[in-house]
Motif scaffolding. Structure first.
Motif, PDB file in Angstrom:
ATOM      1  N   ASN A   1       0.840  -1.198   0.000  1.00 25.28           N
ATOM      2  CA  ASN A   1       0.000   0.000   0.000  1.00 25.28           C
ATOM      3  C   ASN A   1       0.878   1.253   0.000  1.00 25.28           C
ATOM      4  O   ASN A   1       2.101   1.175   0.129  1.00 25.28           O
TER       5      ASN A   1
ATOM      6  N   THR B   1       1.746  -2.146   4.851  1.00 27.08           N
ATOM      7  CA  THR B   1       0.885  -3.321   4.698  1.00 27.08           C
ATOM      8  C   THR B   1       0.840  -3.741   3.238  1.00 27.08           C
ATOM      9  O   THR B   1       1.033  -2.920   2.330  1.00 27.08           O
ATOM     10  N   GLU B   2       0.547  -5.022   3.033  1.00 27.28           N
ATOM     11  CA  GLU B   2       0.449  -5.534   1.670  1.00 27.28           C
ATOM     12  C   GLU B   2      -0.881  -5.124   1.045  1.00 27.28           C
ATOM     13  O   GLU B   2      -1.910  -5.106   1.709  1.00 27.28           O
ATOM     14  N   ARG B   3      -0.854  -4.814  -0.222  1.00 26.54           N
ATOM     15  CA  ARG B   3      -2.051  -4.419  -0.961  1.00 26.54           C
ATOM     16  C   ARG B   3      -2.861  -5.666  -1.297  1.00 26.54           C
ATOM     17  O   ARG B   3      -2.313  -6.651  -1.810  1.00 26.54           O
ATOM     18  N   THR B   4      -4.149  -5.606  -1.017  1.00 25.84           N
ATOM     19  CA  THR B   4      -4.992  -6.777  -1.278  1.00 25.84           C
ATOM     20  C   THR B   4      -5.445  -6.842  -2.730  1.00 25.84           C
ATOM     21  O   THR B   4      -5.611  -7.919  -3.291  1.00 25.84           O
ATOM     22  N   SER B   5      -5.652  -5.697  -3.354  1.00 25.45           N
ATOM     23  CA  SER B   5      -6.106  -5.676  -4.746  1.00 25.45           C
ATOM     24  C   SER B   5      -4.914  -5.761  -5.691  1.00 25.45           C
ATOM     25  O   SER B   5      -3.869  -5.144  -5.466  1.00 25.45           O
ATOM     26  N   THR B   6      -5.093  -6.512  -6.770  1.00 26.11           N
ATOM     27  CA  THR B   6      -4.042  -6.621  -7.793  1.00 26.11           C
ATOM     28  C   THR B   6      -4.407  -5.836  -9.046  1.00 26.11           C
ATOM     29  O   THR B   6      -3.774  -6.001 -10.080  1.00 26.11           O
TER      30      THR B   6
END
Length: 255
Positions: free
Chosen positions: A2, A7-12
């Motif tokens: 993000n 934090t890791e982005r959930t949407s690709t």
């Protein structure tokens, strides 16, 4: 990642013009201090990193080639602190392959760790900002080779997911311990925002039609078709009967 890089982005899903925040990391528990580098990264339209077309994002042991593209905002992110040696981050402009309508891309990177005090043309992170500039200050011109497209010989590695020790030594050189391996990202979905905006109404109509063709919608459509069919048959039958009576009447008058 993000935008906050926490934090890791959930949407690709990305749109052309977006920045893709990419972070590489390695676990360094129970190891002497090491620093992570990205030797190379390539984008492809399939999970096969050797497939074509292929676009080299990073090459020549840490040269971010995409930062040299016109109007590019791709860059290695701010210098790493002493406690961030296990991570390396860079921004990548979302792109699609020219002349290809496919929206999915896969990114495969070759990663390695090296001794913290080892910083040379084989171990670097360089961005093009009018000139090739290292991510961290360096007394050596480690990025000078990027403009020559040659920063030493490139070796091919076939490693398992945990990496493999490569002990290289030669006359006059001390043995050097390296850990190397590959990591992949994707598929990422890259959309054209202009095409999406221009087709908003048709897409809504399509979605509406799809909803009408849902199980309930299909039943309603079948009932409607049957009703129209029955009405058409009734009209045709009434017309034939009227025509028959008319002809019968004409025949009676003639007789």
């Amino acid at each position: 990642m993000n935008d906050d890089w926490l934090t890791e982005r959930t949407s690709t899903v990305y749109y052309l013009g977006d920045l893709i925040h990419i972070e590489a990391s390695v676990s360094m528990t129970n190891h002497m201090p090491l620093k992570l580098y990205i030797d190379s990264c390539a984008a492809t339209l399939s999970p096969d990193k050797d497939s074509t077309p292929r676009y080299n994002i990073i090459d020549y042991h840490g040269c971010l080639l995409d930062s040299k593209a016109e109007d590019s905002f791709s860059t290695f992110v701010l210098p790493r602190g002493e406690r961030e040696l296990d991570k390396l981050q860079f921004d990548l402009d979302a792109f699609r392959f020219f002349g290809d309508d496919r929206s999915l891309i896969f990114i495969t990177c070759h990663l390695k760790v090296a001794a913290v005090d080892r910083r040379d043309s084989m171990n670097k992170a360089c961005t093009f900002q009018n000139i090739w500039t290292p991510l961290e200050e360096s007394t050596n011109d480690v990025c000078a080779c990027c403009h020559r497209d040659n920063c030493g010989a490139t070796r091919e590695f076939r490693l398992d997911s945990r990496g493999r020790r490569d002990l290289a030594s030669g006359p006059g050189n001390d043995a050097e311990l390296k850990w190397e391996g590959e990591a992949s990202l994707g598929p990422l979905v890259i959309l054209d925002p202009y095409v999406t905006d221009l087709t908003t109404e048709p897409l809504n109509e399509v979605e509406q039609r799809m909803q009408e063709r849902s199980p309930g919608g299909v039943a309603s459509e079948v009932v409607l078709i049957l009703a129209l069919t029955v009405t058409a048959v009734s009209l045709i039958s009434a017309s034939l009967i009227a025509l028959f009576l008319y002809r019968k009447h004409k025949q009676t008058q003639f007789n």
